[in-house]
Design an enzyme around this catalytic site. Structure first.
Site, PDB file in Angstrom:
ATOM      1  N   CYS A  78       0.830  -1.202   0.000  1.00  0.00           N
ATOM      2  CA  CYS A  78       0.000   0.000   0.000  1.00  0.00           C
ATOM      3  C   CYS A  78       0.872   1.263   0.000  1.00  0.00           C
ATOM      4  O   CYS A  78       1.589   1.498  -0.964  1.00  0.00           O
ATOM      5  CB  CYS A  78      -0.977  -0.051   1.169  1.00  0.00           C
ATOM      6  SG  CYS A  78      -2.383   1.020   0.887  1.00  0.00           S
ATOM      7  N   HIS A 165      -3.824  -4.954   0.355  1.00  0.00           N
ATOM      8  CA  HIS A 165      -3.341  -5.459   1.647  1.00  0.00           C
ATOM      9  C   HIS A 165      -3.382  -6.986   1.684  1.00  0.00           C
ATOM     10  O   HIS A 165      -4.420  -7.560   2.060  1.00  0.00           O
ATOM     11  CB  HIS A 165      -4.197  -4.889   2.792  1.00  0.00           C
ATOM     12  CG  HIS A 165      -3.925  -3.454   3.076  1.00  0.00           C
ATOM     13  ND1 HIS A 165      -2.911  -3.034   3.901  1.00  0.00           N
ATOM     14  CD2 HIS A 165      -4.519  -2.334   2.610  1.00  0.00           C
ATOM     15  CE1 HIS A 165      -2.896  -1.712   3.948  1.00  0.00           C
ATOM     16  NE2 HIS A 165      -3.861  -1.264   3.172  1.00  0.00           N
ATOM     17  N   GLU A 167      -2.225  -8.906   3.819  1.00  0.00           N
ATOM     18  CA  GLU A 167      -2.246  -9.422   5.190  1.00  0.00           C
ATOM     19  C   GLU A 167      -3.647  -9.569   5.767  1.00  0.00           C
ATOM     20  O   GLU A 167      -3.843 -10.265   6.751  1.00  0.00           O
ATOM     21  CB  GLU A 167      -1.398  -8.516   6.112  1.00  0.00           C
ATOM     22  CG  GLU A 167      -1.946  -7.108   6.383  1.00  0.00           C
ATOM     23  CD  GLU A 167      -1.625  -6.101   5.285  1.00  0.00           C
ATOM     24  OE1 GLU A 167      -1.265  -6.535   4.174  1.00  0.00           O
ATOM     25  OE2 GLU A 167      -1.760  -4.889   5.519  1.00  0.00           O
ATOM     26  N   ASP A 222       0.132 -15.308  30.471  1.00  0.00           N
ATOM     27  CA  ASP A 222       1.451 -14.746  30.156  1.00  0.00           C
ATOM     28  C   ASP A 222       2.461 -14.957  31.286  1.00  0.00           C
ATOM     29  O   ASP A 222       3.568 -15.463  31.054  1.00  0.00           O
ATOM     30  CB  ASP A 222       1.347 -13.240  29.838  1.00  0.00           C
ATOM     31  CG  ASP A 222       0.430 -12.969  28.663  1.00  0.00           C
ATOM     32  OD1 ASP A 222       0.146 -13.918  27.908  1.00  0.00           O
ATOM     33  OD2 ASP A 222      -0.005 -11.820  28.501  1.00  0.00           O
ATOM     34  N   SER A 224       2.305 -17.041  33.702  1.00  0.00           N
ATOM     35  CA  SER A 224       2.481 -18.474  33.978  1.00  0.00           C
ATOM     36  C   SER A 224       3.455 -19.099  32.980  1.00  0.00           C
ATOM     37  O   SER A 224       4.347 -19.858  33.356  1.00  0.00           O
ATOM     38  CB  SER A 224       1.143 -19.204  33.900  1.00  0.00           C
ATOM     39  OG  SER A 224       0.234 -18.633  34.791  1.00  0.00           O
TER      40      SER A 224
END
Ligand code: XMP
Length: 504
Positions: A78, A165, A167, A222, A224
């Site tokens: 883009c 795009h 993605e 996270d 843990s």
């Protein structure tokens, strides 16, 4: 060093999505602000320039010197494509029609970037500028109904540009296109949970040596996963602290602590319920409550930390979106994501963040790779201040008990009905008002409980979950019949924005 792709971020909302797609294809990649100049190194195999909210012609638009980039394959997406074209002698102007939404590719030339893409492949456009003239050595590869230079290549060089795009999910064969770019880059697909665990454990051992490390566990995925990873690397040099502020879910402290012990973690559970309830007594302002809980947490943590001699590091479960969000594309820190704010500086601790390169779904995969239980990995997000921001108004142990019971019924039924993993997060909220009801022949005057459930991919935006009416009826019945103190249940049907996920 793993092979990698670097994405230079010109401010597009989909930059992170490009990174996710590349990683899903098994390749390690990093996002940097647009002005970052990547080093020429063996492991760097390709560079992507993202989209941008600016037009190339705007004076304030972000610009870089393309000649300073390492000589590896380059893909502009883009704005990235328009910027490259304009820098290499082409021209960019306003489109006759603004290009938003679906378009279909007409492939005009054979090229490795478009290999295997079908003709009329759907692509997603989002721009109001267009490349009106390609550079002299530019070759048009594809057009759409309304734009001529949808994809191009610079002849004799490894430079490509696409004005759509690839993605986003609406670009049906976008992932194929990105995979083709990876093939052009000859980049090794070595980004797997197992390779991450192996290389991170080795790096942590090197970085930490025989130093002691402290980590605050929250029960969430996270912290843990970070703990289990560190435990694998340095074993007993790691001390974990799990604080019960009295605002966790029903039975959560005992259950999570037990899970941690089974994982072999050196974890200390601290019962600080009374301390927190004392600090919070009579406070009803949401921000004040958050501050008190945050400070209380630090106070408790500090006392416990001071009992461990020679601790040098504080470990945190910071993940990649936090890191990227913390740095604006102008390079300034705009948000601090440290969960235990202020503590590292005060205690002169260095920070270690073993998950700072991972997206949430990657953290989950790493957790599974480390042998953690499914329930622990797929647990809903839960806010640090816990039920403290779900009991609206002032907090008492009795109100917390009421909402714990209601929440327990709600969450158990979500699991029973197979709906738990359909939603991003769910919880019960105790409203600070009472309403009239009738039970048997008795008039009741009790609290109202609101149920919240949202779908989301990153908590930045969220939609209210369309849970089946029969399910809501069942939850409502169970709560009203079993939780003394609640005689009315309502369902929150607000999305974020304009509402937020939590009520306070
Ligand atoms: P909001 O309410 O802002 O929440 O839409 C977005 C996500 O963040 C969680 N949340 C918090 N998490 N400490 C946390 O660790 C907090 O103070 C906090 N406040 C909100 C919320 O549960 C949701 O997942």
């Amino acid at each position: 060093m793993l092979d990698k792709i670097i994405i230079l971020d010109f401010g597009s909302q989909t930059t992170q999505l490009i990174a996710r797609r590349i990683r899903e294809l098994g390749v390690y990649c990093e996002v940097h602000p647009y002005h970052y100049v990547p080093k020429t190194e063996e492991s760097l195999k390709g560079i992507i320039l993202s989209g941008s909210p600016y037009s190339v012609s705007q004076p304030e638009a972000f610009r870089i010197d393309l000649s300073k980039l390492p000589k590896v394959p380059l893909l502009g997406i883009c704005y990235g494509a328009q910027f490259i074209a304009s820098q290499l002698g082409g021209a960019v102007g306003k489109s006759a029609t603004r290009e938003y939404g679906r378009a279909h590719l007409d492939i005009l030339a054979e090229d490795p970037l478009l290999k295997g893409l079908s003709s009329k492949s759907t692509v997603w456009m989002s721009h109001s500028d267009t490349i009106t003239q390609l550079p002299t050595d530019g070759q048009r590869l594809a057009s759409t109904e309304t734009i001529e230079n949808a994809a191009y290549r610079i002849k004799g060089k490894e430079i490509w540009g696409v004005q759509f795009h690839p993605e986003v999910a609406h670009s049906e064969e976008g992932t194929k296109l990105l995979d083709n770019f990876l093939a052009i880059c000859k980049v090794a697909k070595e980004w797997t949970p197992a390779s991450f665990v192996e290389s991170t454990v080795a790096e942590l051992r090197k970085q930490l040596g025989s130093d002691k490390v402290l980590l605050a566990l929250s029960g969430g995925v996270d912290s843990s996963v970070a703990a289990v990873l560190l435990n694998k690397a340095i074993g007993d040099q790691l001390t974990c602290i799990f604080v019960d502020h009295g605002l966790l879910r029903k039975g959560e402290f005992e259950q999570v602590l037990d899970d941690y012990k089974h994982l072999g973690l050196n974890v200390k559970g601290i019962d600080a319920k009374d301390y927190f309830f004392r600090q919070l007594a009579g406070v009803s302002d949401p921000e004040k409550k958050r501050k008190i809980i945050g400070k209380g947490f630090i106070d408790v943590f500090e006392v416990e930390a001071s009992k461990i001699q020679d601790v040098k590091w504080l470990a945190q479960g910071t993940i990649y979106p936090d890191v990227i969000e913390s740095i604006s594309i102008t390079g300034q820190v705009i948000k601090s994501h440290h969960n235990v704010g202020g503590l590292p500086v005060k205690m002169k601790l260095k920070l270690v963040e073993p998950l700072r390169l991972l997206f949430k779904d990657e953290v989950r995969k790493v957790g599974l790779e480390l042998g953690m239980k499914h329930d622990m990995i797929f647990r809903h997000p839960f806010p640090g201040p816990g039920l403290g921001i779900r009991v609206l108004g002032d907090i008492t142990p009795e109100k917390v008990r009421i909402i714990q019971e209601a929440d327990h019924i709600y969450i158990s039924l979500l699991k029973e009905w197979g709906l738990y993993e359909e939603v991003w997060q769910a919880g019960a909220i105790l409203l600070p008002i009472r309403s009239v009801g009738v039970m048997g022949d008795e008039r009741t005057y009790e609290y109202v409980c609101a149920l919240r459930a949202v779908t989301s991919i990153d908590a930045m935006t969220a939609d209210w979950a369309k849970l089946p009416h029969e399910f809501l009826a069942k939850v409502s019945n169970e709560i009203i019949n079993n939780v003394k103190g609640i005689n009315r249940v309502v369902y929150d049907c607000s999305s974020k924005p304009p509402a937020t996920i939590e009520w306070e």
